[in-house]
Design a protein around this motif. Structure first.
Motif, PDB file in Angstrom:
ATOM      1  N   MET A 121      -9.949 -96.515  22.513  1.00  0.00           N
ATOM      2  CA  MET A 121     -10.892 -95.401  22.417  1.00  0.00           C
ATOM      3  C   MET A 121     -11.244 -94.874  23.799  1.00  0.00           C
ATOM      4  O   MET A 121     -11.519 -93.698  23.961  1.00  0.00           O
ATOM      5  N   LEU A 122     -11.262 -95.749  24.783  1.00  0.00           N
ATOM      6  CA  LEU A 122     -11.622 -95.326  26.132  1.00  0.00           C
ATOM      7  C   LEU A 122     -10.681 -94.255  26.653  1.00  0.00           C
ATOM      8  O   LEU A 122     -11.084 -93.392  27.421  1.00  0.00           O
ATOM      9  N   SER A 123      -9.448 -94.308  26.218  1.00  0.00           N
ATOM     10  CA  SER A 123      -8.492 -93.312  26.691  1.00  0.00           C
ATOM     11  C   SER A 123      -8.813 -91.929  26.131  1.00  0.00           C
ATOM     12  O   SER A 123      -8.263 -90.942  26.574  1.00  0.00           O
ATOM     13  N   ALA A 124      -9.717 -91.853  25.175  1.00  0.00           N
ATOM     14  CA  ALA A 124     -10.069 -90.563  24.588  1.00  0.00           C
ATOM     15  C   ALA A 124     -11.053 -89.782  25.448  1.00  0.00           C
ATOM     16  O   ALA A 124     -11.241 -88.599  25.227  1.00  0.00           O
ATOM     17  N   CYS A 125     -11.725 -90.435  26.393  1.00  0.00           N
ATOM     18  CA  CYS A 125     -12.654 -89.692  27.242  1.00  0.00           C
ATOM     19  C   CYS A 125     -11.864 -88.616  27.962  1.00  0.00           C
ATOM     20  O   CYS A 125     -10.847 -88.893  28.583  1.00  0.00           O
ATOM     21  N   GLY A 126     -12.320 -87.387  27.860  1.00  0.00           N
ATOM     22  CA  GLY A 126     -11.635 -86.301  28.540  1.00  0.00           C
ATOM     23  C   GLY A 126     -10.855 -85.400  27.602  1.00  0.00           C
ATOM     24  O   GLY A 126     -10.316 -84.400  28.021  1.00  0.00           O
ATOM     25  N   SER A 127     -10.795 -85.742  26.303  1.00  0.00           N
ATOM     26  CA  SER A 127     -10.093 -84.868  25.382  1.00  0.00           C
ATOM     27  C   SER A 127     -10.915 -84.721  24.108  1.00  0.00           C
ATOM     28  O   SER A 127     -11.568 -85.643  23.674  1.00  0.00           O
ATOM     29  N   ASP A 128     -10.879 -83.512  23.528  1.00  0.00           N
ATOM     30  CA  ASP A 128     -11.613 -83.265  22.298  1.00  0.00           C
ATOM     31  C   ASP A 128     -10.766 -83.691  21.115  1.00  0.00           C
ATOM     32  O   ASP A 128      -9.594 -83.344  21.019  1.00  0.00           O
ATOM     33  N   THR A 129     -11.379 -84.441  20.214  1.00  0.00           N
ATOM     34  CA  THR A 129     -10.706 -84.825  18.985  1.00  0.00           C
ATOM     35  C   THR A 129     -11.679 -84.647  17.841  1.00  0.00           C
ATOM     36  O   THR A 129     -12.894 -84.710  18.018  1.00  0.00           O
ATOM     37  N   ALA A 130     -11.148 -84.430  16.656  1.00  0.00           N
ATOM     38  CA  ALA A 130     -11.982 -84.331  15.467  1.00  0.00           C
ATOM     39  C   ALA A 130     -12.607 -85.694  15.204  1.00  0.00           C
ATOM     40  O   ALA A 130     -12.043 -86.731  15.564  1.00  0.00           O
ATOM     41  N   LEU A 131     -13.789 -85.702  14.589  1.00  0.00           N
ATOM     42  CA  LEU A 131     -14.490 -86.948  14.298  1.00  0.00           C
ATOM     43  C   LEU A 131     -14.601 -87.151  12.795  1.00  0.00           C
ATOM     44  O   LEU A 131     -14.875 -86.219  12.046  1.00  0.00           O
ATOM     45  N   LEU A 132     -14.393 -88.379  12.371  1.00  0.00           N
ATOM     46  CA  LEU A 132     -14.609 -88.727  10.980  1.00  0.00           C
ATOM     47  C   LEU A 132     -16.101 -88.919  10.741  1.00  0.00           C
ATOM     48  O   LEU A 132     -16.849 -89.236  11.667  1.00  0.00           O
ATOM     49  N   THR A 133     -16.532 -88.744   9.508  1.00  0.00           N
ATOM     50  CA  THR A 133     -17.934 -88.952   9.151  1.00  0.00           C
ATOM     51  C   THR A 133     -18.079 -90.328   8.504  1.00  0.00           C
ATOM     52  O   THR A 133     -17.081 -90.985   8.166  1.00  0.00           O
ATOM     53  N   ALA A 134     -19.308 -90.758   8.300  1.00  0.00           N
ATOM     54  CA  ALA A 134     -19.547 -92.061   7.676  1.00  0.00           C
ATOM     55  C   ALA A 134     -18.909 -92.136   6.285  1.00  0.00           C
ATOM     56  O   ALA A 134     -18.353 -93.179   5.917  1.00  0.00           O
ATOM     57  N   THR A 135     -18.931 -91.056   5.530  1.00  0.00           N
ATOM     58  CA  THR A 135     -18.330 -91.083   4.191  1.00  0.00           C
ATOM     59  C   THR A 135     -16.807 -91.186   4.246  1.00  0.00           C
ATOM     60  O   THR A 135     -16.187 -91.648   3.295  1.00  0.00           O
ATOM     61  N   ASP A 136     -16.210 -90.787   5.357  1.00  0.00           N
ATOM     62  CA  ASP A 136     -14.757 -90.922   5.505  1.00  0.00           C
ATOM     63  C   ASP A 136     -14.329 -92.387   5.562  1.00  0.00           C
ATOM     64  O   ASP A 136     -13.159 -92.703   5.356  1.00  0.00           O
ATOM     65  N   TYR A 137     -15.255 -93.273   5.836  1.00  0.00           N
ATOM     66  CA  TYR A 137     -14.937 -94.697   5.921  1.00  0.00           C
ATOM     67  C   TYR A 137     -15.159 -95.436   4.613  1.00  0.00           C
ATOM     68  O   TYR A 137     -14.944 -96.643   4.530  1.00  0.00           O
ATOM     69  N   GLU A 138     -15.572 -94.711   3.571  1.00  0.00           N
ATOM     70  CA  GLU A 138     -15.760 -95.331   2.269  1.00  0.00           C
ATOM     71  C   GLU A 138     -14.404 -95.597   1.643  1.00  0.00           C
ATOM     72  O   GLU A 138     -13.505 -94.761   1.670  1.00  0.00           O
ATOM     73  N   LEU A 139     -14.278 -96.788   1.082  1.00  0.00           N
ATOM     74  CA  LEU A 139     -13.026 -97.212   0.458  1.00  0.00           C
ATOM     75  C   LEU A 139     -13.362 -97.735  -0.931  1.00  0.00           C
ATOM     76  O   LEU A 139     -14.199 -98.633  -1.067  1.00  0.00           O
ATOM     77  N   ASP A 140     -12.742 -97.171  -1.945  1.00  0.00           N
ATOM     78  CA  ASP A 140     -12.946 -97.645  -3.318  1.00  0.00           C
ATOM     79  C   ASP A 140     -12.224 -98.975  -3.454  1.00  0.00           C
ATOM     80  O   ASP A 140     -10.998 -99.023  -3.424  1.00  0.00           O
ATOM     81  N   LYS A 141     -12.995-100.041  -3.590  1.00  0.00           N
ATOM     82  CA  LYS A 141     -12.408-101.392  -3.648  1.00  0.00           C
ATOM     83  C   LYS A 141     -11.571-101.620  -4.907  1.00  0.00           C
ATOM     84  O   LYS A 141     -10.665-102.430  -4.902  1.00  0.00           O
ATOM     85  N   ASP A 142     -11.863-100.882  -5.985  1.00  0.00           N
ATOM     86  CA  ASP A 142     -11.093-101.059  -7.217  1.00  0.00           C
ATOM     87  C   ASP A 142      -9.712-100.437  -7.117  1.00  0.00           C
ATOM     88  O   ASP A 142      -8.740-100.965  -7.645  1.00  0.00           O
ATOM     89  N   THR A 143      -9.619 -99.300  -6.430  1.00  0.00           N
ATOM     90  CA  THR A 143      -8.343 -98.584  -6.360  1.00  0.00           C
ATOM     91  C   THR A 143      -7.700 -98.643  -4.978  1.00  0.00           C
ATOM     92  O   THR A 143      -6.571 -98.185  -4.815  1.00  0.00           O
ATOM     93  N   ASP A 144      -8.423 -99.212  -3.995  1.00  0.00           N
ATOM     94  CA  ASP A 144      -7.953 -99.202  -2.599  1.00  0.00           C
ATOM     95  C   ASP A 144      -7.639 -97.780  -2.138  1.00  0.00           C
ATOM     96  O   ASP A 144      -6.665 -97.538  -1.432  1.00  0.00           O
ATOM     97  N   GLU A 145      -8.475 -96.833  -2.553  1.00  0.00           N
ATOM     98  CA  GLU A 145      -8.287 -95.436  -2.194  1.00  0.00           C
ATOM     99  C   GLU A 145      -9.395 -94.998  -1.242  1.00  0.00           C
ATOM    100  O   GLU A 145     -10.562 -95.291  -1.464  1.00  0.00           O
ATOM    101  N   THR A 146      -9.011 -94.293  -0.181  1.00  0.00           N
ATOM    102  CA  THR A 146      -9.996 -93.785   0.770  1.00  0.00           C
ATOM    103  C   THR A 146     -10.699 -92.575   0.173  1.00  0.00           C
ATOM    104  O   THR A 146     -10.259 -92.017  -0.839  1.00  0.00           O
ATOM    105  N   SER A 147     -11.759 -92.152   0.819  1.00  0.00           N
ATOM    106  CA  SER A 147     -12.491 -90.972   0.345  1.00  0.00           C
ATOM    107  C   SER A 147     -11.639 -89.709   0.428  1.00  0.00           C
ATOM    108  O   SER A 147     -11.949 -88.701  -0.194  1.00  0.00           O
ATOM    109  N   ARG A 148     -10.546 -89.770   1.166  1.00  0.00           N
ATOM    110  CA  ARG A 148      -9.636 -88.620   1.286  1.00  0.00           C
ATOM    111  C   ARG A 148      -8.416 -88.755   0.382  1.00  0.00           C
ATOM    112  O   ARG A 148      -7.433 -88.038   0.541  1.00  0.00           O
TER     113      ARG A 148
END
Length: 167
Positions: free
Chosen positions: A17-44
């Motif tokens: 992550m440190l190598s990212a200082c100096g460049s703009d990147t899109a950021l994920l939101t907290a809901t992007d880290y949700e994982l349905d444990k029954d289906t192993d499917e991400t919020s996307r």
């Protein structure tokens, strides 16, 4: 042993992550880290069995750290990730400070710190006494171009900071 492996992984990821200082990147939101444990499917909508094209349609614009055959994690451009190699791990990391996703480049600029000092800054007792710092990451295991495992992990620096004290 599992805790030690997780700690080493997070340290490697954080260094990436440190190598990212100096460049703009899109950021994920907290809901992007949700994982349905029954289906192993991400919020996307990404699940075990999906291929790189499907994965990149959902996550290609974000920072993706990649490890090939158990090697060190590297920040690679989406089109450079060798998904078809025998064993690949990809991780989508984001730091959240006081509940908000941060871009490491802007954070470095706002706090007038060098990228090499970011982890020490976030992990300092003074910073942690005034802020909540949580590191989230989605981890994808790949075999021959197909996702075989997905996990969503986080590390609360306020609760686990002692693991990261530099010796």
């Amino acid at each position: 042993m599992k805790r030690t492996a997780a700690i080493l992984t997070i340290l490697c990821l954080s260094c990436g992550m440190l190598s990212a200082c100096g460049s703009d990147t899109a950021l994920l939101t907290a809901t992007d880290y949700e994982l349905d444990k029954d289906t192993d499917e991400t919020s996307r909508g990404i699940s075990v069995g999906d291929d790189s094209e499907t994965f990149l349609a959902a996550y290609g614009e974000y920072e993706i750290l990649t490890s090939v055959d158990g090697g060190d994690y590297q920040l690679l451009a989406a089109e450079e990730i060798p998904f078809s190699e025998s064993s690949v791990k990809t991780i989508l990391p984001t730091f959240f400070i006081d509940g908000l996703a941060i871009g490491t480049d802007q954070f470095c600029k706002d706090n007038d710190i060098e990228k090499k000092d970011l982890l020490a800054y976030l992990n300092s007792e003074a910073y942690l006494s005034a802020h909540t710092v949580v590191y989230f990451y989605l981890s994808f295991s790949w075999e021959n171009g197909v996702i075989t495992e997905i996990s969503s992990e986080s590390m609360d620096y306020n609760a686990d900071a002692a693991y990261y004290d530099e010796e």
